[in-house]
Design a protein around this motif. Structure first.
Motif, PDB file in Angstrom:
ATOM      1  N   GLY A 393       0.780  -1.208  -0.105  1.00 45.94           N
ATOM      2  CA  GLY A 393      -0.053  -0.175   0.073  1.00 45.94           C
ATOM      3  C   GLY A 393       0.743   1.104   0.136  1.00 45.94           C
ATOM      4  O   GLY A 393       0.470   2.372  -0.783  1.00 45.94           O
ATOM      5  N   VAL A 394       1.915   1.278   0.847  1.00 44.06           N
ATOM      6  CA  VAL A 394       2.763   2.614   0.875  1.00 44.06           C
ATOM      7  C   VAL A 394       3.397   2.824  -0.866  1.00 44.06           C
ATOM      8  O   VAL A 394       3.511   3.859  -1.040  1.00 44.06           O
ATOM      9  CB  VAL A 394       3.908   2.030   1.862  1.00 44.06           C
ATOM     10  N   SER A 395       3.904   1.788  -1.546  1.00 38.90           N
ATOM     11  CA  SER A 395       4.241   1.816  -2.576  1.00 38.90           C
ATOM     12  C   SER A 395       3.295   2.453  -3.817  1.00 38.90           C
ATOM     13  O   SER A 395       3.559   3.368  -4.360  1.00 38.90           O
ATOM     14  CB  SER A 395       4.941   0.654  -3.105  1.00 38.90           C
ATOM     15  N   LYS A 396       2.168   1.804  -3.432  1.00 38.44           N
ATOM     16  CA  LYS A 396       0.946   2.277  -4.380  1.00 38.44           C
ATOM     17  C   LYS A 396       0.679   3.940  -4.009  1.00 38.44           C
ATOM     18  O   LYS A 396       0.408   4.748  -5.088  1.00 38.44           O
ATOM     19  CB  LYS A 396      -0.180   1.422  -4.030  1.00 38.44           C
ATOM     20  N   ALA A 397       0.547   4.167  -2.798  1.00 38.84           N
ATOM     21  CA  ALA A 397       0.492   5.692  -2.449  1.00 38.84           C
ATOM     22  C   ALA A 397       1.263   6.514  -3.048  1.00 38.84           C
ATOM     23  O   ALA A 397       0.930   7.766  -3.289  1.00 38.84           O
ATOM     24  CB  ALA A 397       0.052   5.620  -0.989  1.00 38.84           C
ATOM     25  N   ASN A 398       2.669   6.014  -3.120  1.00 39.24           N
ATOM     26  CA  ASN A 398       3.529   7.105  -3.617  1.00 39.24           C
ATOM     27  C   ASN A 398       3.725   6.921  -5.172  1.00 39.24           C
ATOM     28  O   ASN A 398       4.562   7.581  -5.694  1.00 39.24           O
ATOM     29  CB  ASN A 398       4.938   6.517  -2.966  1.00 39.24           C
ATOM     30  N   GLY A 399       3.102   5.970  -5.588  1.00 39.05           N
ATOM     31  CA  GLY A 399       3.151   5.843  -7.369  1.00 39.05           C
ATOM     32  C   GLY A 399       4.105   5.335  -7.675  1.00 39.05           C
ATOM     33  O   GLY A 399       4.567   5.482  -8.789  1.00 39.05           O
ATOM     34  N   HIS A 468       4.471  -2.623   8.281  1.00 35.09           N
ATOM     35  CA  HIS A 468       5.070  -1.355   8.066  1.00 35.09           C
ATOM     36  C   HIS A 468       4.151  -0.864   6.830  1.00 35.09           C
ATOM     37  O   HIS A 468       5.000  -0.429   5.903  1.00 35.09           O
ATOM     38  CB  HIS A 468       6.535  -1.384   7.583  1.00 35.09           C
ATOM     39  N   ASP A 469       2.932  -1.300   6.554  1.00 32.20           N
ATOM     40  CA  ASP A 469       2.109  -0.981   5.460  1.00 32.20           C
ATOM     41  C   ASP A 469       1.446   0.520   5.717  1.00 32.20           C
ATOM     42  O   ASP A 469       1.968   1.240   6.715  1.00 32.20           O
ATOM     43  CB  ASP A 469       1.257  -2.069   5.238  1.00 32.20           C
ATOM     44  N   VAL A 470       0.794   1.023   4.782  1.00 32.29           N
ATOM     45  CA  VAL A 470       0.256   2.466   4.766  1.00 32.29           C
ATOM     46  C   VAL A 470      -0.343   2.893   5.911  1.00 32.29           C
ATOM     47  O   VAL A 470      -0.191   4.235   6.056  1.00 32.29           O
ATOM     48  CB  VAL A 470      -0.688   2.543   3.559  1.00 32.29           C
ATOM     49  N   PRO A 475       5.786   3.198   8.127  1.00 31.02           N
ATOM     50  CA  PRO A 475       5.507   2.811   6.726  1.00 31.02           C
ATOM     51  C   PRO A 475       6.674   2.528   5.726  1.00 31.02           C
ATOM     52  O   PRO A 475       7.425   3.491   5.773  1.00 31.02           O
ATOM     53  CB  PRO A 475       4.457   3.715   6.094  1.00 31.02           C
ATOM     54  N   LEU A 476       6.652   1.383   5.181  1.00 31.13           N
ATOM     55  CA  LEU A 476       7.960   1.261   4.168  1.00 31.13           C
ATOM     56  C   LEU A 476       7.301   0.858   2.716  1.00 31.13           C
ATOM     57  O   LEU A 476       6.503  -0.135   2.590  1.00 31.13           O
ATOM     58  CB  LEU A 476       8.762   0.322   4.897  1.00 31.13           C
ATOM     59  N   PRO A 477       7.880   1.449   1.884  1.00 32.55           N
ATOM     60  CA  PRO A 477       7.237   1.224   0.509  1.00 32.55           C
ATOM     61  C   PRO A 477       7.960  -0.039   0.000  1.00 32.55           C
ATOM     62  O   PRO A 477       9.211  -0.260   0.135  1.00 32.55           O
ATOM     63  CB  PRO A 477       7.501   2.416  -0.367  1.00 32.55           C
ATOM     64  N   TYR A 478       7.473  -0.982  -0.630  1.00 31.01           N
ATOM     65  CA  TYR A 478       8.000  -2.240  -1.022  1.00 31.01           C
ATOM     66  C   TYR A 478       7.135  -2.787  -2.356  1.00 31.01           C
ATOM     67  O   TYR A 478       6.066  -2.748  -2.490  1.00 31.01           O
ATOM     68  CB  TYR A 478       7.639  -3.475   0.027  1.00 31.01           C
ATOM     69  N   ILE A 479       8.115  -3.120  -3.381  1.00 26.62           N
ATOM     70  CA  ILE A 479       7.644  -3.546  -4.612  1.00 26.62           C
ATOM     71  C   ILE A 479       8.059  -5.162  -4.832  1.00 26.62           C
ATOM     72  O   ILE A 479       9.419  -5.209  -4.859  1.00 26.62           O
ATOM     73  CB  ILE A 479       8.010  -2.700  -5.903  1.00 26.62           C
ATOM     74  N   HIS A 480       7.462  -5.971  -4.943  1.00 30.35           N
ATOM     75  CA  HIS A 480       7.944  -7.270  -5.703  1.00 30.35           C
ATOM     76  C   HIS A 480       7.899  -7.284  -7.120  1.00 30.35           C
ATOM     77  O   HIS A 480       6.869  -6.988  -7.809  1.00 30.35           O
ATOM     78  CB  HIS A 480       6.952  -8.464  -4.886  1.00 30.35           C
TER      79      HIS A 480
END
Length: 515
Positions: A393-399, A468-470, A475-480
């Motif tokens: 969710g954090v990565s998505k929120a940050n685009g 550590h989600d949104v 919160p920590l952004p994470y992309i697999h």
């Protein structure tokens, strides 16, 4: 040898007058009335008796052209909504193969671009596509020597291409192709580590190799489980490789990447059968891409951005010591993992590394975490030749996912995003109180619903990133990033050239945009 060094020439007339180039390659949509005289007249006359011009790859010899050999590589249409800059990449690859066949060693590349925003990197992409075709496997270079890659300099006519960026990006892609495309004995874990040590010698990237078996067993228990059957063969023993670049001065962002480096995947106790083991030396494509990206970073030494990469180099062997389904193994994070299928080993070798980086990330400046892997057949089935991105969710929120898609499209390294859903997290929930998490089901991912999405949920939970989600305090952004469909050309895992995906997309999103 190495990738061809781009020599940027800003003036077309000057370039065409230089007789030291031994082949002229023109890439574009059309070749009539767009080039200076006398070249334009030569092409017009050629077109009178060769209807292939503007339609397909064409070559001819002309003493009236200073380079003598002329290759015209059309890119096809660009006005349809689904057309993209890969047409330049593909045309350049075809032209490069023809250049080699003709015996040229110092080609001059002229790219006829257009004003469409989607094609603004046509020159960079053409250079990358040309270089892709020239690469030969490491084993072949060691057997035949430098003559197998005869082109060391590539002239590129351009007034805006950044030659340093182009060279650095291709340098990283070259490293990635070497590491991914080399057979399992030549690039076993210790040799994978040795290659990295040599590749980053005399750069600002610090290389640390963990090769103590006791330390690996203690600190990386899930990785160790996968490696167990390989320990007794010294040349197959696992390695954890850390690559770290810290720029001078202020840091504005930190990238933290984990790469899956399964140098050979037998499937373990859930043995691959029916010929499906062939090509599994390329199951280290994620680790190769991570190392390649770090090579690009090393070449550019960008300011303001710190990059940390950790690679799990492991052989998933079969033997008396092999781990098996139903085992419960406690990972670095303290999560008890029940093994569902030993052929779902990639997520296990990355889990402990990701857990450690998650702890480090809490003390870093604006961190973004990634896992990069040839993980699931489902990714290839779902998005074909594209790189699959699954974000928290954090990565998505940050685009960040959309940024990778945008930059990947501009650099011929396309990606597609997939949503992470509640079903993914439910899929890996424990079925008993004996364990905390299920690594996978016992069926092939390609026929499992959401087969490339739920592994991100597993990795998030097993590493502690789910805390550590949104909506959490830290919160920590994470992309697999799953490159099972994009990691080799044509989806041919045994014979296809490694593509070096997603290095260009990562470069465009996080390095080039930071300049």
């Amino acid at each position: 040898m190495s990738y061809p060094t781009p020599m940027i020439i800003s003036n077309l007339t000057t370039a065409l007058a230089d007789k030291s180039w031994d082949a002229l390659v023109v890439i574009g949509e059309s070749f009539i009335n767009v080039l200076p005289e006398p070249l334009n007249e030569i092409i017009i006359k050629q077109a009178e008796f060769d209807s292939r011009i503007n339609k397909e790859l064409t070559s001819f010899i002309s003493e009236d052209v200073n380079q003598t050999r002329v290759i015209l590589a059309p890119i096809g249409q660009t006005n349809r909504y689904f057309d993209d800059v890969r047409s330049y990449y593909d045309a350049a690859k075809k032209a490069a193969s023809l250049v080699l066949t003709m015996g040229a060693k110092k080609p001059l590349l002229v790219i006829l671009g257009n004003d469409k925003p989607a094609y603004k990197n046509a020159e960079m992409v053409s250079y990358l596509g040309f270089s892709q075709a020239l690469w030969q496997p490491l084993e072949a270079r060691e057997a035949f020597g430098d003559l197998i890659e005869p082109i060391s300099i590539l002239g590129v006519v351009s007034s805006n291409l950044n030659g340093s960026n182009a060279a650095a990006l291709e340098s990283g892609r070259y490293v990635a192709r070497d590491l991914c495309g080399t057979e399992p004995e030549r690039m076993a874990p210790p040799q994978f580590a040795e290659y990295c040590v040599e590749a980053f010698d005399r750069t600002d990237v610090k290389v640390t190799v963990t090769d103590d078996m006791a330390e690996l067993e203690t600190e990386y228990p899930l990785l160790w489980a996968v490696a167990r059957a390989s320990i007794e063969v010294k040349r197959h023993q696992p390695r954890v490789i850390r690559l770290e670049y810290t720029p001078p001065g202020e840091i504005n962002k930190t990238l933290m990447l984990v790469g899956k480096g399964i140098v050979y995947d037998t499937g373990g106790a859930d043995l691959k059968t029916g010929g499906h083991m062939a090509g599994m030396s390329r199951d280290k494509g994620g680790a190769a891409a991570v190392a390649g990206f770090m090579k690009t970073v090393a070449e550019l030494a960008p300011l303001g951005i710190k990059v940390v990469a950790e690679i799990a180099a492991v052989r998933n062997s079969i033997g008396a010591e092999a781990f098996v389904s139903d085992e419960i193994i406690t990972g670095h994070s303290g999560i008890r993992v029940r093994i569902g299928n030993t052929d779902a080993e990639g997520r296990l070798v990355m889990a402990d590394l990701l857990s450690k980086l998650r702890e480090e990330a809490l003390d870093e400046v604006n961190p973004v975490l990634f896992t990069v892997a040839t993980l699931t057949g489902h990714a290839a089935r779902s998005v074909g030749p594209y790189t699959a991105l699954v974000e928290n969710g954090v990565s998505k929120a940050n685009g960040y996912g959309e940024l990778l898609v945008e930059q990947g499209d501009l650099l011929a390294d396309p990606c597609e995003t997939s949503r992470s859903r509640r079903e993914d997290y439910e899929f890996v929930q424990p079925r008993t109180k004996a364990d905390d998490l299920l690594s996978s089901n016992n069926g092939p991912s390609a026929v499992t619903a959401r087969g490339h999405q739920f592994p991100m949920a597993f990795l998030s939970i097993v590493s502690g990133l789910d805390k550590h989600d949104v909506n959490d305090a830290d919160p920590l952004p994470y992309i697999h990033i799953d490159i099972a469909g994009s990691g080799v050309e044509g989806g041919d895992w045994q014979h296809g050239k490694p593509s070096a995906a997603p290095i260009s997309a990562l470069f465009g999103a996080f390095i080039d945009s930071a300049d």
